[in-house]
Design an enzyme around this catalytic site. Structure first.
Site, PDB file in Angstrom:
ATOM      1  CE  LYS A 142      43.044  45.589  49.663  1.00  0.00           C
ATOM      2  NZ  LYS A 142      43.343  46.816  49.021  1.00  0.00           N
ATOM      3  NE  ARG A 153      49.094  50.590  46.524  1.00  0.00           N
ATOM      4  CZ  ARG A 153      48.392  49.538  46.135  1.00  0.00           C
ATOM      5  NH1 ARG A 153      48.663  48.368  46.660  1.00  0.00           N
ATOM      6  NH2 ARG A 153      47.428  49.656  45.247  1.00  0.00           N
ATOM      7  NE  ARG A 185      41.175  36.738  39.630  1.00  0.00           N
ATOM      8  CZ  ARG A 185      41.361  37.827  40.378  1.00  0.00           C
ATOM      9  NH1 ARG A 185      40.396  38.246  41.180  1.00  0.00           N
ATOM     10  NH2 ARG A 185      42.493  38.496  40.327  1.00  0.00           N
ATOM     11  NE  ARG A 196      42.885  39.434  35.083  1.00  0.00           N
ATOM     12  CZ  ARG A 196      42.469  40.338  35.948  1.00  0.00           C
ATOM     13  NH1 ARG A 196      42.051  41.513  35.521  1.00  0.00           N
ATOM     14  NH2 ARG A 196      42.475  40.088  37.247  1.00  0.00           N
ATOM     15  NE  ARG A 239      49.086  41.774  42.322  1.00  0.00           N
ATOM     16  CZ  ARG A 239      47.777  41.698  42.039  1.00  0.00           C
ATOM     17  NH1 ARG A 239      47.331  40.730  41.264  1.00  0.00           N
ATOM     18  NH2 ARG A 239      46.942  42.580  42.539  1.00  0.00           N
TER      19      ARG A 239
END
Length: 210
Positions: free
Chosen positions: A13, A88, A123, A156, A167
């Site tokens: 996004k 949200r 990542r 991370r 999430r």
């Protein structure tokens, strides 16, 4: 044009918000950024948010909405804006309606969960200089070593597979119902995320015209 960007964490996004900003010359308003701005500026709502954050609590909807209202009143929003990360939930969307904010278009960037999980779990960041890499799309020259400073590359906590899946589950439960909310208003447009960012961007800009 007044826009809302929807999409699961990792759907890209933020990148699409930047593309729209440049194309329409309107500001992208990220909830996290404006809360930080309100804190730094010491606004009334910023101070309220600080009291909750200092207590280790989530900032409640009425305070977040107050901060959004303060931000939308600024001159750079006169010709439109992009809301990224708000609303949200259905109650937040209803509160936005109650503020009298008329949204022209809601763009939902859709990427399958398995692709998001693969994208985010791949990542890596350098713990010394912060340079970012991806095991598939932007691999370092030497495994686990930063090209820039030879620092150690780490994953991370937010990018760990179990965190990503948690999430995504929260997104599907709390935020995905907004698709139906805005579809009933006739302003929802769905963009299928592509492998190439430029292809997704082209579809996003086209969705603004339809």
């Amino acid at each position: 044009m007044k826009l809302i960007l929807l999409g699961a964490p990792g759907a890209g996004k933020g990148t699409q918000a930047e593309v729209i900003c440049k194309a329409l010359n309107i500001p992208a308003i990220s909830t996290g950024n404006i809360i930080r701005e309100a804190l730094a500026q010491g606004t009334e709502m910023g101070l309220k948010a600080k009291s909750f954050m200092d207590a280790g609590q989530l900032v409640p909807d009425d305070v977040v909405i107050g901060i959004i209202k303060e931000r939308l009143a600024k001159d750079d929003c006169a010709n439109g804006f992009i809301l990224d990360g708000f609303p949200r939930t259905i109650p937040q969307a209803e509160a936005l309606d109650a503020m009298g904010v008329i949204i022209d278009r809601v763009i939902d960037i859709e990427v399958p969960d398995e692709k998001i999980a693969a994208r985010m779990s791949g990542r890596r960041v350098c713990k010394d200089c912060g340079s970012s890499y991806h095991l598939e799309y932007k691999a370092p020259k030497a495994e686990g070593i930063c090209d820039a400073c030879d620092g150690e590359l780490i994953q991370r906590k937010d990018d760990a597979p179990e965190t990503v899946l948690d999430r995504l589950a929260v997104y599907h439960k709390q935020t995905e119902p907004l698709k139906d909310f805005y579809s009933k208003k006739g302003i929802l447009r769905i963009v299928e995320g592509q492998e190439e960012i430029a292809d997704t961007s082209a579809l996003t800009l086209k969705a603004l015209e339809d």
